[in-house]
Design a protein around this motif. Sequence first.
Motif, short mmCIF file in Angstrom:
data_model
loop_
_atom_site.label_atom_id
_atom_site.label_comp_id
_atom_site.label_asym_id
_atom_site.label_seq_id
_atom_site.Cartn_x
_atom_site.Cartn_y
_atom_site.Cartn_z
N GLN A 174 0.75 -1.09 -0.04
CA GLN A 174 -0.05 0.14 -0.01
C GLN A 174 0.89 1.21 0.02
O GLN A 174 1.49 1.59 0.88
CB GLN A 174 -1.11 -0.16 1.11
CG GLN A 174 -1.52 1.23 1.50
CD GLN A 174 -2.71 1.53 0.20
OE1 GLN A 174 -2.96 0.80 -0.19
NE2 GLN A 174 -2.98 2.90 0.09
N THR A 215 0.42 -0.26 -4.80
CA THR A 215 -0.78 -0.26 -5.00
C THR A 215 -1.04 1.38 -6.07
O THR A 215 -1.78 1.14 -7.05
CB THR A 215 -1.64 0.19 -3.88
OG1 THR A 215 -1.20 1.36 -3.19
CG2 THR A 215 -1.88 -0.99 -3.05
N GLU A 224 -2.92 0.63 -9.96
CA GLU A 224 -3.79 1.57 -10.07
C GLU A 224 -3.76 2.39 -11.37
O GLU A 224 -4.53 3.02 -11.98
CB GLU A 224 -4.28 2.29 -8.92
CG GLU A 224 -4.85 1.42 -7.85
CD GLU A 224 -5.01 2.22 -6.41
OE1 GLU A 224 -4.79 3.55 -6.53
OE2 GLU A 224 -5.45 1.41 -5.39
N ASP A 245 -2.41 0.24 -17.19
CA ASP A 245 -3.57 -1.02 -17.66
C ASP A 245 -2.81 -2.13 -17.67
O ASP A 245 -1.68 -2.33 -17.40
CB ASP A 245 -3.92 -0.44 -19.13
CG ASP A 245 -3.04 -0.33 -20.25
OD1 ASP A 245 -1.98 -0.89 -20.14
OD2 ASP A 245 -3.19 0.39 -21.30
N ASN A 272 -2.24 9.73 -14.55
CA ASN A 272 -3.28 9.02 -15.54
C ASN A 272 -4.39 9.83 -15.96
O ASN A 272 -5.38 9.88 -15.87
CB ASN A 272 -3.94 7.85 -14.39
CG ASN A 272 -5.03 6.76 -15.11
OD1 ASN A 272 -4.63 6.76 -16.40
ND2 ASN A 272 -6.03 6.51 -14.43
#
Length: 377
Positions: free
Chosen positions: A105, A125, A129, A132, A221
């Motif tokens: 995390q 993480t 996240e 892709d 992102n």
Amino acid sequence: MSDGHQHNGHERVPGRQRRRFPGISSRAYEHPADRSALVALRKLSGFDTVFKALSGLLPERSLRLLFLSDSVRVSDRQFAHLNDMLRDACYILDLQKVPPMYVNQDPNPNAMCIGLDEPIIVVTTGLVELLDEEEMRAVVGHEVGHALSGHSVYRTVLLFLTSLAVRVAWIPLGNVAIMAIVTALREWFRKSELSADRAGLLVGQDVQASMRGLMKIAGGNHLHEMNVDAFLEQAEEYESGGDLRDSVLKILNVLPRSHPFTTVRAAELKKWAASRDFQRIMDGHYPRREDDKEASVRDSWRESASTYADEMRTSKDPLMKLVSDIAGGAGDLGGRVRRGFGGFTGAKPGPSRPDGAGHGDGDGDGDTDGNPPRDQA
């Protein structure tokens, strides 16, 4: 092809067919500077054994317990899609023992391969996240490439030696010697990251996914707001723009880093993907692991030196061009240096010497037409 094969008792179900490289040596994808150091270290009989015996002095056991107790171990039951990627990457690069992998995390996108006895892979993480499936596959391949090269062993060992050297820093000139060691180690680390990027491409076999992943690590992102070609143009501008002051600042900026800058990594990987070396590997022509013991240290160092010389000769960076000119005996170098650093003093550039020497103006816009250097990160 890695399409539905069995590996370590698990069925392989990759997203699409990918070429496999049985028995591939890490020498196939390693950057020449990284390869020369690894070939030399592998020639030292008992080197790994001695330092593995000293692993109790390192926090490796503590780290393993920490990740086991406070992270999520990737398996068929946890992060199964990452487990598929990991096994597929090991199958493609023919790494017999699949390293343990943990998800930790942490909102910062990061991944690492560490350990002396057995390498372990950790991804955050934030990275899971952010990327892709195809982008993440390249990252997993990157870390498996570290494991296959033995970077986790040699990095840990050399960091241990550096830590040991710090304890004797009271010796006269000790700090100078330590900084020289640390600087050399970081230079190797940066080259090993370029090697691992190549391994990631061999695993993912999708250069656009590799580019996107690096671009996301740099800009987040917001893929709809970014463009790969424009991102690569940033690397070109970084390499060739500015004057000697900018060249010095680039060096100062990169010295404390263990990784090359992201735009530079993207440009280097793009260049390698278009090279004959990459195509030969994809065609099945590559050095084999069984021949690693016969690899010549002298040949590896010669190739590394040749690579650095080529980078300097073809570099668009103003400082590298100046150094190349010095080596080539170019004239009016004093004038070029004054013009390159004129901004520090506010002095106006003087006229060039009328002897026809020194046509460059020190601003990086000369007529050198080589490719961007491979080591400016």
